[in-house]
Scaffold this active site. Structure first.
Site, mmCIF file in Angstrom:
data_model
loop_
_atom_site.group_PDB
_atom_site.id
_atom_site.type_symbol
_atom_site.label_atom_id
_atom_site.label_comp_id
_atom_site.label_asym_id
_atom_site.label_seq_id
_atom_site.Cartn_x
_atom_site.Cartn_y
_atom_site.Cartn_z
ATOM 1 N N ALA A 67 39.875 58.448 38.981
ATOM 2 C CA ALA A 67 40.028 57.122 39.460
ATOM 3 C C ALA A 67 41.188 56.335 38.772
ATOM 4 C CB ALA A 67 38.905 56.125 39.855
ATOM 5 N N ASP A 68 42.118 55.311 39.354
ATOM 6 C CA ASP A 68 42.853 54.510 38.697
ATOM 7 C C ASP A 68 42.166 53.496 37.939
ATOM 8 O OD1 ASP A 68 45.467 53.628 37.669
ATOM 9 O OD2 ASP A 68 46.218 53.679 40.090
ATOM 10 N N TRP A 69 42.958 53.049 37.234
ATOM 11 C CA TRP A 69 42.120 52.159 35.947
ATOM 12 C C TRP A 69 41.636 50.865 36.411
ATOM 13 C CZ3 TRP A 69 43.523 56.509 34.586
ATOM 14 C CH2 TRP A 69 43.657 56.833 33.306
#
Length: 579
Positions: free
Chosen positions: A293-295
């Site tokens: 998942a993106d940050w």
């Protein structure tokens, strides 16, 4: 002492993974699901946070931003691996990095090159349009990353530049899906080789299923930019470059923050979206690599005086445990920017997560560590080699050549074309180092009125935004502010003027194109590389990697998901002159 099966390089990878998983506690498994940032301490020492992250939480994937010189970085990496080796099972650390081989200094997207060789931005590599050059670039990135212990590249971006206002265009391979697909595949191959192994850097291709079709061009790092829209019905078109990454063997995928609006898919951020991750990515495409998942989709962060909101778009009402469950059930394996391992332990103990579900992600993560040789010969790096490899003269020369090859000649007016410039001219320059320019011109003058020609480097226009994070994104209008436009036009009226536009996005440059003697576009280049083109030491061959719109009205009336959709662009994709 006899080696345990997972410690034995002679044992097949899957058997090593099986053996190690059987020995792990829930806490040790939970630690593999998180991928936060980590910082170097002074002079390459371990920072104060390292003991908590590695020793207490059992984390072993970290994203790095600012790095010291190559030797110090290699020494720090080895100290970090030594600390990880002292944990109960000795699971090695995997370090990742955003792009750090170009000109952008944006901690949300890329890192300033520093000692690393410098190449054009990815959009410039699209302008050069040469898949073999892109593969060579990625191979040099691979060698320089390996030298200091970086094993995961948080790139390439397989997104398409179909919304001209989007702030992330410089990281893409342009507007054309088929060109982007060829270059994404070449980049993945350059990083990983034919198969993922000890000499590879793993490619985390992003941002599935394609960032770019953003409502009004806003970015989903911010709540006001969370919506991805498809008025042209071209959701599937944006998958084409990702299909190339899969075919090339890309080992990891990062979904974007955005949520799809008006489609068949659930209107939640893509990392929480079972329709997109479980059914499309895992199911239809059969992707069994790591999905990260993106940050910061789980928790808000405070970075000194700056607060970063959690980017859990569409699931804002869910607490952190519920978000973890929803994302894992959707098919995510890791959470970027997060270190919430105790949450996973609690979910396992309560029965809300099953051990089987966590083990599936743990297996993917461990499998890659073994394939990268991190348990064996690739755990440590050689500081001497790091110093020799990173920024090697040959690498820098190839990057400089790519800068020249990415510079596009858009106009060259007059019966006798303005370019290439002749030797011995009196030249007025802006945003060009006069000492560098002196190696090309007869004389550098301080006033356009004294010049035979003006050479101006000009940034593409954008709307500055308030806020620490917003200031890092060049967003909004593509038109020059009136005062800057008039200033440039006045110089062009007074003296033959060569304008070099640095295009991190398209620009509305209709009047400027008609007024200047020559107009060029660069996508991240040193002054010398640009002047080599201007003075004819390099013949331009690059082509525009996107359409250049004629007006903001045309941009506003275009559909964000549809390529080449602005009416009557000033310059078309593929335009580029030579001499």
């Amino acid at each position: 002492m006899a080696l345990l099966p997972y410690q034995d390089p002679g044992v097949p990878v899957e058997a090593r993974v099986d053996d190690l998983i059987a020995r792990m506690t829930p806490q040790e498994k939970a630690g593999l699901l998180f991928h936060p940032p980590i910082a170097q301490g002074p002079d390459g020492t371990l920072s104060d946070a390292t003991e908590r992250l590695v020793g207490e939480l059992g984390l072993s994937h970290f994203n790095v931003h600012k790095l010291a010189d190559p030797r110090t970085t290699a020494q720090w990496h080895n100290r970090l691996q030594e600390r990880a080796a002292d944990t109960r099972l000795g699971i090695p650390v995997t370090l990742s990095s955003d792009p750090r081989h170009a000109f952008t200094d944006n901690p949300l997207a890329s890192v300033f090159a520093g000692d690393f060789s410098r190449w054009p931005e990815f959009i410039g590599m699209a302008a050069a349009g040469d898949a073999e050059l892109v593969r060579e670039q990625a191979d040099i990135v691979r060698r320089e990353y390996l030298a200091v212990g970086l094993r995961v590249a948080l790139h390439p971006m397989a997104d398409l530049a179909t919304e001209p206002r989007w702030a992330r265009i410089s990281g893409t391979f342009g507007e054309d899906a088929h060109l982007a697909a060829r270059l994404v595949a070449a980049y993945v191959k350059g990083l990983q080789g034919e198969t993922l192994g000890p000499d590879s850097v793993a490619a985390m291709t992003k941002h599935f299923p394609g960032g770019g079709p953003q409502l009004d061009g806003e970015d989903p790092h911010f709540s006001y930019g969370r919506e991805q829209v498809y008025p042209g019905g071209m959701f599937e078109h944006h998958l084409i470059p990702f299909e190339a990454a899969f075919a090339a063997g890309g080992s990891q995928i990062m979904p974007y923050y955005g949520l799809p609006v008006g489609t068949e898919y659930e209107e939640v951020g893509f990392c929480f979206n079972a329709d997109v991750i479980r059914d499309l990515l895992r199911g239809s495409y059969g992707f069994d690599g790591i999905v990260c998942a993106d940050w910061n989709v789980l928790t808000a962060k405070s970075l000194g005086p700056v607060d970063i909101e959690a980017r859990g778009w569409g699931v804002e009402e869910l607490d952190v445990p519920d978000r973890v469950v929803k994302a894992l059930e959707a098919g995510v394996d890791q959470f970027g920017g997060e270190s919430c391992a105790p949450v996973v332990v609690d979910l396992l103990e309560s029965g809300r997560l099953t051990a089987d579900r966590v083990d599936r992600s743990v297996r993917r993560v461990l499998r890659e560590k073994f394939r990268l040789g991190l348990f064996d010969e690739r755990r440590y790096v050689d500081p001497d080699a790091a110093e020799a490899v990173v920024g090697h003269a040959e690498h820098r020369a190839r990057g400089l050549d790519a800068q020249r090859r990415s510079t596009v000649l858009l106009t060259n007016r007059g019966e006798t074309p303005a370019l290439p410039l002749a030797d011995g001219l009196r030249v007025y320059v802006e945003r060009i180092d006069p000492d560098v320019a002196a190696g090309y011109a007869g004389e550098i003058v301080a006033d356009p009125a004294q010049a035979d020609v003006a050479v101006l480097r000009v940034n593409a226009p954008f709307e500055p935004r308030d806020g620490f994070m917003e200031s890092m994104f060049r967003q909004g209008s593509l038109e020059f502010p009136d005062a800057e436009r008039d200033r440039l036009l006045a110089i062009a009226a007074a003296v033959p003027t060569v304008v070099v536009l640095q295009l991190d996005r398209p620009a509305v440059a209709t009047e400027l194109a008609g007024a200047c003697a020559a107009l060029l576009a660069d996508f991240g280049a040193e002054d010398g590389a640009v002047l080599d083109v201007v003075f004819g030491r390099h013949t331009p061959t690059a082509k525009l990697p996107f359409d250049m719109p004629s007006s903001m009205r045309a941009v506003r009336e275009s559909r964000p998901d549809v390529p080449f959709d602005t009416a009557e662009p000033v310059f078309r994709f593929g335009h580029g002159l030579t001499y």
